[in-house]
Design an enzyme around this catalytic site. Sequence first.
Site, mmCIF file in Angstrom:
data_model
loop_
_atom_site.group_PDB
_atom_site.id
_atom_site.type_symbol
_atom_site.label_atom_id
_atom_site.label_comp_id
_atom_site.label_asym_id
_atom_site.label_seq_id
_atom_site.Cartn_x
_atom_site.Cartn_y
_atom_site.Cartn_z
ATOM 1 C CD GLU A 195 -3.122 -1.043 2.105
ATOM 2 O OE1 GLU A 195 -3.178 -0.097 2.918
ATOM 3 O OE2 GLU A 195 -4.006 -1.918 2.032
ATOM 4 C CD GLU A 322 -3.478 -5.860 3.279
ATOM 5 O OE1 GLU A 322 -4.364 -5.148 3.779
ATOM 6 O OE2 GLU A 322 -2.263 -5.613 3.365
HETATM 7 O O1 AHR Z 1 -4.869 -5.782 7.256
HETATM 8 C C1 AHR Z 1 -4.758 -4.607 7.992
HETATM 9 C C2 AHR Z 1 -4.156 -3.472 7.184
HETATM 10 O O2 AHR Z 1 -4.990 -3.144 6.127
HETATM 11 C C3 AHR Z 1 -2.833 -3.757 6.519
HETATM 12 O O3 AHR Z 1 -1.756 -3.587 7.366
HETATM 13 C C4 AHR Z 1 -2.798 -2.724 5.437
HETATM 14 O O4 AHR Z 1 -2.034 -3.138 4.334
HETATM 15 C C5 AHR Z 1 -4.261 -2.513 5.089
HETATM 16 O O5 AHR Z 1 -4.599 -1.186 5.039
#
Ligand code: AHR
Length: 514
Positions: A195, A322
């Site tokens: 990210e 994610e």
């Molecule tokens: O999964 C929690 C967080 O969500 C992670 O650290 C980040 O990459 C995302 O914003």
Amino acid sequence: MNFRRTVLAFVLSAAATVTIADTVSLQVEADKSGPKIDRHLFGQFAEHLGRGIYEGIWVGPDSSIPNTRGIRNDVAAALREIRVPNVRWPGGCFADEYHWRNGIGPADERPATLNPNWGGVIEPNTFGTHEFMDFVKQIGAEAYISVNVGSGTAQEAADWFEYMTTPQPTALAKVRAANGHPEPFGISFLGIGNENWGCGGSMTPDYYVSQLKIFARYTRNYNEKHPMKKIAVGPDGGDTSYTEAVMKAWKERTWAWDIDGISLHYYTVGGWPPKYAATGFGEREYATLLKETLRMEELIQTHGAIMDKYDPEKKIALVVDEWGAWLAPTPGSKEGFLEQQNSQRDALIAALNINTFARHADRVRMANIAQMVNVLQAMILTQQEKMLLTPTYHVFHMYVPFQDATFVPVAFDAGRYVHGDIELPRLDAIAAKGADGKLWLALVNVDPNRAVTLDIAAPAKRAKGRTLTAPRFDSVNTFDAPSVVSPKPIEARAKGGKIALQLAPHSVTVVALE
Ligand code: AHR
């Protein structure tokens, strides 16, 4: 007019309508086949966040909780059962603040550092590279390691990968050997940042691309016996700017760098900050979040179209590393620990996403649910020595036959589930030819109020497998009642060339057609 006859006719026709609406024909096109459903679609994510690593996985070798070299035996055994293909580590946002040298060497000499992203707690660094590699080995998974692009250097990342992967007796390899691992580790996936449009440094797409080229060049895998794939940071939900920039750069790349995938992050959240309750919610909240989760289809199509423009041969994978439900935190849990219960609704969220990935298996070849233990949409929750398996765990278990299976098309009328102004497809289904040679079906009845009878037309004598139902869509497993939501056997035999299979309201079912 005979009033009684008219009423009876009305009742009968209403009943007939209900019966017709509740029966859905499903045709398995067993003679056709699609792409492989990569087992890496069932990947997991374990970040240094809350009780995800510490307590959830790592209790230390001196703990009274049964462990193997510090890793909980109960958690490792449960994870082996769902055949976790890969684990993404150490983050997440944590990755862009992680300095790997803090996590090697004798445990009592490792420095205490901070974890500012997640509760500002002390990071003891007792779970580092060797412990992670031991963990993935214990559960039979492959390693997916994200390097620090945000606050680290290309040199630091290059050193880490030399430390882990070189078979040659370099100074770093000697340190690795002195730390107990003379053989090089095998790392399957390298994530270049996390990210970086947000917590990883708020980089513009062009700035990230310039970093990507440097890190992709110098972060090398020296272990020739164990190939490694490189994954760049990609889009944040529907924002296409990183997708465009990274794919364009890849198309125009020189011999000096390359990647194998770009990542997509999308959470089922329903607006920030997360406010949807994990338990005790009503039908509106149920329907709203299922609708949110189905946005995954649109996102894959949007980013897939951009990728097709630069990469029509689909060499680059879309890696959804994610995904999952991000709900309001468990009352009383620590701020920033992202702890939440996991209900039957989460089971449906998991199944609907996996089905979506499978339908795009030619492009989506890897995914990592967030997260593995005690954080967000977890497989497992722990409380000291106790452990429970969540509804989401059971979905991953039931879907094991889909790992590396070959997609088989199905034709059916999904119908509609309507709640107020929310309208969703009522039924979802995928089929695949498993590595075991069997034909498998995964079915989701989204409707929380009505069962569906599936009339399956397929070359089979019976459907046999397991179904995950629950008394309510917000039913959960607790440490006192850990089996409220657990899979039950289901079976139906063919009659007249069709198999009639009953799907309970808000249920997930996986059957083999035998
Ligand atoms: O999964 C929690 C967080 O969500 C992670 O650290 C980040 O990459 C995302 O914003």
